[in-house]
Design an enzyme around this catalytic site. Sequence first.
Site, mmCIF file in Angstrom:
data_model
loop_
_atom_site.group_PDB
_atom_site.id
_atom_site.type_symbol
_atom_site.label_atom_id
_atom_site.label_comp_id
_atom_site.label_asym_id
_atom_site.label_seq_id
_atom_site.Cartn_x
_atom_site.Cartn_y
_atom_site.Cartn_z
ATOM 1 N N ASP A 76 -7.700 0.010 8.796
ATOM 2 C CA ASP A 76 -7.662 0.529 7.423
ATOM 3 C C ASP A 76 -6.887 -0.411 6.503
ATOM 4 O O ASP A 76 -6.058 -1.208 6.958
ATOM 5 C CB ASP A 76 -7.067 1.947 7.382
ATOM 6 C CG ASP A 76 -5.649 2.039 7.932
ATOM 7 O OD1 ASP A 76 -5.369 1.393 8.960
ATOM 8 O OD2 ASP A 76 -4.823 2.749 7.330
ATOM 9 N N GLU A 138 -3.392 3.514 9.820
ATOM 10 C CA GLU A 138 -2.036 2.962 9.998
ATOM 11 C C GLU A 138 -1.243 3.114 8.718
ATOM 12 O O GLU A 138 -0.051 3.418 8.725
ATOM 13 C CB GLU A 138 -2.106 1.475 10.392
ATOM 14 C CG GLU A 138 -0.763 0.885 10.821
ATOM 15 C CD GLU A 138 0.072 0.323 9.683
ATOM 16 O OE1 GLU A 138 1.274 0.125 9.883
ATOM 17 O OE2 GLU A 138 -0.460 0.100 8.572
HETATM 18 ZN ZN LIG Z 1 -0.595 -3.455 8.249
#
Ligand SMILES: [Zn+2]
Length: 386
Positions: A76, A138
């Site tokens: 992401d 994340e």
């Molecule tokens: Zn990162």
Amino acid sequence: MKPIEYRTIEHLRHLVGFASVSADSNLDLIAWLSDRFEALGARVFLDHDPSGTKANLFATLGPETTGGILLSGHTDVVPVTDQDWTSDPFDVIQRNDRLYGRGTCDMKGFIAACLAVAETIDAHTLTRPLHFAFTYDEEVGCLGARALVAVLRDKGLVPDITIIGEPTEMRIIEGHKGCCEYTAEFVGLEGHGSAPDLGVNAAEYATRYVTRLLELRQDLIERSPPDSPFDPPWSTINIGRISGGVAHNVIAGKAVVDWEMRPVQVSDLDFVKSVITRFCSTDLLPAMQAISPEASISVTTIGEVAGLVPMPQNAARDLVAKLTGTNGADLVAFSTEAGLFQAIGSDVVVCGPGSIRQAHKPDEYLEVDQLNACVAMLTALADHIS
Ligand SMILES: [Zn+2]
């Protein structure tokens, strides 16, 4: 430039082309990567999030034995909304040895290098398993990695060594604090300020909650590891915002507390959470619900990133030092998925191309030299276990 370096940039172009902003699905990107790793003969499985719109990918080349080495990166990227970009953020534009595009540095460059090097490996020659983990979410609390490590533990796939390719300018990072953020919402019962006993004052219960958290600060100082390299050396708690109530003479019906913790070790986080959760369930909530059964406390986890604790023995640090020819390891202030892998028993370092200073900004870029250095490191790794 070598052919593998060209291929890495081509892979990066593909990866950046998937606008895998954390709020959106990453399934197209995962399918693309999955096809490529399966074509290489890797054993691949996907691990979907509860909504089914996001997935982690886990791929393994080499022998079906325990342990092995894991290369991990998140798929992401942060949004480009309200950012002034010179070029299309979801296309890679090369100018002056810099590769511009959202996620080039944080951290699709590392993933591109993983794929390019994987394509050069004859899996039959590997003496140890080489794993790849590409995770979701994340940037919003390491949710994907959190789910994935539980799966790896259950499947007996805990790697001996994990390398997280977040941008460190290829320096070896062996430690960082965690960052965990919570919002606690108190719902009481409003009433006239002259009769406090007839209502449930959410502001008062929020205050007791905050007071209990602040009491834990002393425990955290006492719990700090003797040789903690961090500054300050203990886990910290910060109360970021308190709001609630409507007026002087009204029993506050609602109150909200935003707080964060920066743990130096995972056990501190578990300690604080268990103490405060127990305090809510055995002290605060029964007192609130004795007056109003509808009264409630709800705590939302905004983000929860465990720290990476520097260890005297760290096979990941020793290996990457050997591969890159560098000595020594550093600490950084930013958080990564590393602590989650450490918590399941893997030796972990963070080492990847690009600088964190370029991450999350408009005109994010990755220097070609950095990407090439990463390819060289991963090529040396493949040679090391062949
Ligand atoms: Zn990162």
